[in-house]
Design a protein around this motif. Sequence first.
Motif, short mmCIF file in Angstrom:
data_model
loop_
_atom_site.label_atom_id
_atom_site.label_comp_id
_atom_site.label_asym_id
_atom_site.label_seq_id
_atom_site.Cartn_x
_atom_site.Cartn_y
_atom_site.Cartn_z
N ILE A 1 -14.23 -7.11 -11.23
CA ILE A 1 -12.58 -6.03 -10.71
C ILE A 1 -11.72 -5.19 -11.79
O ILE A 1 -12.10 -3.64 -10.96
N ALA A 2 -11.40 -5.37 -12.04
CA ALA A 2 -10.46 -4.75 -13.31
C ALA A 2 -10.81 -4.16 -14.60
O ALA A 2 -11.00 -2.60 -13.45
N GLN A 3 -12.11 -4.04 -14.40
CA GLN A 3 -13.33 -3.18 -15.09
C GLN A 3 -13.55 -1.78 -14.15
O GLN A 3 -13.50 -0.79 -14.19
N LEU A 4 -14.01 -1.73 -12.79
CA LEU A 4 -13.86 -0.94 -11.77
C LEU A 4 -12.79 0.12 -11.73
O LEU A 4 -12.69 1.02 -11.53
N ARG A 5 -11.53 -0.98 -11.68
CA ARG A 5 -10.31 -0.01 -11.34
C ARG A 5 -10.10 0.89 -12.70
O ARG A 5 -9.55 1.91 -12.75
N ALA A 6 -10.20 0.54 -13.61
CA ALA A 6 -10.22 1.20 -14.76
C ALA A 6 -11.18 2.57 -14.48
O ALA A 6 -10.45 3.75 -15.76
N GLU A 7 -12.23 2.11 -14.42
CA GLU A 7 -13.90 3.25 -14.15
C GLU A 7 -13.36 4.15 -13.54
O GLU A 7 -14.00 5.37 -13.82
N LEU A 8 -12.53 3.74 -11.88
CA LEU A 8 -13.11 4.73 -10.97
C LEU A 8 -11.66 5.03 -10.70
O LEU A 8 -10.46 4.46 -11.16
N ASN A 9 -11.55 6.68 -10.20
CA ASN A 9 -10.07 7.35 -10.22
C ASN A 9 -9.88 7.10 -8.71
O ASN A 9 -8.74 7.38 -8.29
N GLY A 10 -11.11 6.19 -7.57
CA GLY A 10 -10.04 5.94 -6.42
C GLY A 10 -9.73 4.71 -6.44
O GLY A 10 -9.53 4.06 -7.22
N ARG A 11 -9.28 3.89 -5.36
CA ARG A 11 -8.90 2.49 -5.02
C ARG A 11 -10.19 1.53 -4.71
O ARG A 11 -10.88 1.97 -4.32
N VAL A 12 -10.09 -0.04 -5.58
CA VAL A 12 -10.91 -0.76 -5.98
C VAL A 12 -9.87 -2.03 -4.57
O VAL A 12 -8.56 -2.23 -5.52
N ILE A 13 -10.64 -2.17 -3.69
CA ILE A 13 -10.37 -3.33 -2.78
C ILE A 13 -10.68 -4.64 -3.19
O ILE A 13 -11.67 -4.69 -2.43
N ALA A 14 -10.56 -5.64 -3.20
CA ALA A 14 -11.06 -6.53 -3.60
C ALA A 14 -10.40 -7.81 -2.54
O ALA A 14 -10.06 -7.59 -1.62
N PRO A 15 -10.98 -9.04 -2.30
CA PRO A 15 -11.49 -9.83 -0.57
C PRO A 15 -9.66 -10.33 -1.00
O PRO A 15 -9.25 -10.58 0.04
N ASP A 16 -9.42 -10.47 -2.52
CA ASP A 16 -8.18 -11.23 -2.06
C ASP A 16 -6.68 -9.88 -1.89
O ASP A 16 -5.99 -10.48 -2.08
N ASP A 17 -7.01 -8.74 -1.63
CA ASP A 17 -5.93 -7.80 -1.97
C ASP A 17 -5.34 -7.96 -0.11
O ASP A 17 -6.37 -7.86 0.32
N ALA A 18 -4.20 -7.36 -0.27
CA ALA A 18 -3.38 -6.80 0.98
C ALA A 18 -4.71 -5.59 1.14
O ALA A 18 -4.84 -4.62 0.19
N GLY A 19 -4.52 -5.32 2.76
CA GLY A 19 -5.43 -4.10 3.56
C GLY A 19 -6.85 -4.72 2.32
O GLY A 19 -7.55 -3.29 3.54
N TYR A 20 -7.53 -5.45 2.53
CA TYR A 20 -9.11 -6.32 2.71
C TYR A 20 -9.73 -6.44 3.85
O TYR A 20 -10.49 -5.23 4.49
N ASP A 21 -8.47 -6.65 5.28
CA ASP A 21 -9.24 -7.09 6.16
C ASP A 21 -8.93 -5.65 6.95
O ASP A 21 -10.14 -5.55 7.58
N GLN A 22 -7.94 -5.20 7.17
CA GLN A 22 -8.05 -3.80 7.66
C GLN A 22 -9.22 -2.69 7.18
O GLN A 22 -9.62 -2.45 8.04
N ALA A 23 -9.79 -2.86 6.19
CA ALA A 23 -10.63 -1.90 4.95
C ALA A 23 -12.03 -2.11 5.59
O ALA A 23 -12.46 -1.54 5.44
N ARG A 24 -11.93 -3.82 5.89
CA ARG A 24 -13.81 -4.15 5.95
C ARG A 24 -13.52 -3.71 8.15
O ARG A 24 -14.59 -4.31 8.35
N THR A 25 -12.69 -3.40 8.36
CA THR A 25 -12.65 -3.32 10.42
C THR A 25 -13.42 -1.45 10.51
O THR A 25 -13.24 -0.93 9.88
N VAL A 26 -14.35 -1.80 11.17
CA VAL A 26 -14.95 -0.58 11.57
C VAL A 26 -14.79 -0.35 13.16
O VAL A 26 -13.79 -1.26 13.59
N PHE A 27 -15.18 0.27 13.99
CA PHE A 27 -14.45 0.46 15.37
C PHE A 27 -15.33 0.10 16.19
O PHE A 27 -14.18 -0.62 16.70
N ILE A 28 -16.69 -0.77 16.04
CA ILE A 28 -17.48 -0.95 17.32
C ILE A 28 -16.71 -2.81 16.30
O ILE A 28 -16.69 -3.03 15.31
N GLY A 29 -16.46 -3.13 18.41
CA GLY A 29 -15.90 -4.75 17.87
C GLY A 29 -16.91 -5.76 17.27
O GLY A 29 -18.42 -5.84 17.52
#
Length: 485
Positions: free
Chosen positions: A32-60
């Motif tokens: 994950i650290a390497q991805l974070r270094a290489e990408l311009n955008g945000r990298v969200i890993a399973p243990d990050d705050a915000g992960y659950d929200q980021a994996r939620t889709v419209f359909i329940g």
Amino acid sequence: MSLENKNPKTYRESGSKGGAGASAFAREGISIAQLRAELNGRVIAPDDAGYDQARTVFIGGIDRRPAVIIRAADATDVARVVSLARETGLELAVRSGGHSGAGHSVSDGGILLDLTDMRALHIDAERRTAWAETGLTAGEYTTAAAAYGLATGFGDTGSVGIGGLTLGGGVGYLVRKYGLTIDDLLAAEVVTADGQLLRADARTNPDLFWAMRGGGGNFGVATRFQFRMHEVSTIVGGILILPATPDVIAAFIAEAQAAPEELSTIANIMPAPPMPFVPVEHHGQLIVMALLAYAGAVEAGERAVAPFRAIATPIADMLKPMGYPEMFLPEEGDYHPTVVGHTMFVDTIDRDVAETIVEHLQASDAAVRVAQLRVLGGAMARVPAEATAYAHRERRIMVNLAAFYDGPEDRAVREAWVMDFAAGLRQGDSGAYVNFLGDEGAARVRDAYPRPTWERLAAIKARYDPTNLFRLNQNIPPAIQTPGQ
Ligand SMILES: Cc1cc2nc3c(=O)[nH]c(=O)nc-3n(C[C@H](O)[C@H](O)[C@H](O)COP(=O)(O)OP(=O)(O)OC[C@H]3O[C@@H](n4cnc5c(N)ncnc54)[C@H](O)[C@@H]3O)c2cc1C
């Protein structure tokens, strides 16, 4: 075309700690650290705050845990993530607005490429064109365009992403006047499976451009679209609620078909929800909850909607001159319905068919159940069927059946009801609009394309994505290539 990765990258350090998805990621030896270094955008890993929200889709009811969520900042990030998926073999989910009815915009254990931070919009009001990044929603684009008195037609809901909606076709409030969303698509930029950023338009990669206009996310990740815009400022539109008797439904469809092309309609036949503008005595009774939009002069619009008001005494009449973005009704932020559905086309809704619709809706006790009727035709139908991968140009009415469910047992009941309802309405072939398909299996994806369209799509898929990297979608497998092809 070369299939070699121009910038091979390997990601081999320690993995992230987290759930099942994270361990799958770690197994691949990706850091994950390497991805974070290489990408311009945000990298969200399973243990990050915000992960659950980021994996939620419209359909329940969809609970999938990607190994990593990458919020791309730009096309370079997109190309890197596509290459990462290719090199690791991890499943790649692509998300724009997250409204896939099949839950395709989140992967279990794979990579989620989320485009929602890519929302730049450049409007050229003079030329009436716009370049839009694909993380924009239909509502965001429409509101920004309205400031110039311009619009491009999307669907009926503001929170739907322009990414998925456009790639499947796009049927909305301007469909009869200006056609499908893809009929206003002038060009696209797309990262293909080899990690290249290509332009696709009528002259450049025309086969790719053809396939992307209805073939969904099978051919690459679209990063930007260029759209044609139309002068649409004040429209006559809004909600009209009528009692849903067979006569009213049949008359509504007849009026919608006879109406000028400026008028597009969506009629939802459903039990009246307890909304403030529905008188209490109608709650739970079958109504026609109709949405009408007349994209033209206000006086002509008032004339065009008058026959609908005259079909029966309206239960609620909220038709009025309004700004076009007001057609997108307010939405609840944390709304994730569990729903089964079926999409189909019919050519006639006469009194008998309308009676069948009423009978089926009355026979169910699902909390929410609906038959949505969209009269098509007009500009959409004048485009030749072979011009784009969306080919159901001659079909006159789209029907979407849906029922909400509560838990697996209830789901089975509601699914049986939807299928029985669909069988009762079937007229001719079993064509389907790809964007309204759920997770319904390969045969239903085939239904979305007539045979010649399907064969051409599969051949183009074989050229641009021979290993089916883009497979978490309404999938068109690559045609099997014989040596020498
Ligand atoms: C409430 C609701 C209302 C709707 N109303 C309409 C309507 O009126 N008219 C209509 O035509 N459709 C409508 N739809 C269907 C909608 O068009 C599809 O569900 C569409 O796929 C959603 O797009 P999205 O970007 O929000 O979804 P996502 O879930 O983000 O994307 C769906 C799929 O599209 C592909 N995809 C998305 N973005 C990209 C991209 N940039 N590049 C490559 N592939 C991509 C991926 O395969 C992805 O799995 C509606 C859906 C919902 C849930």
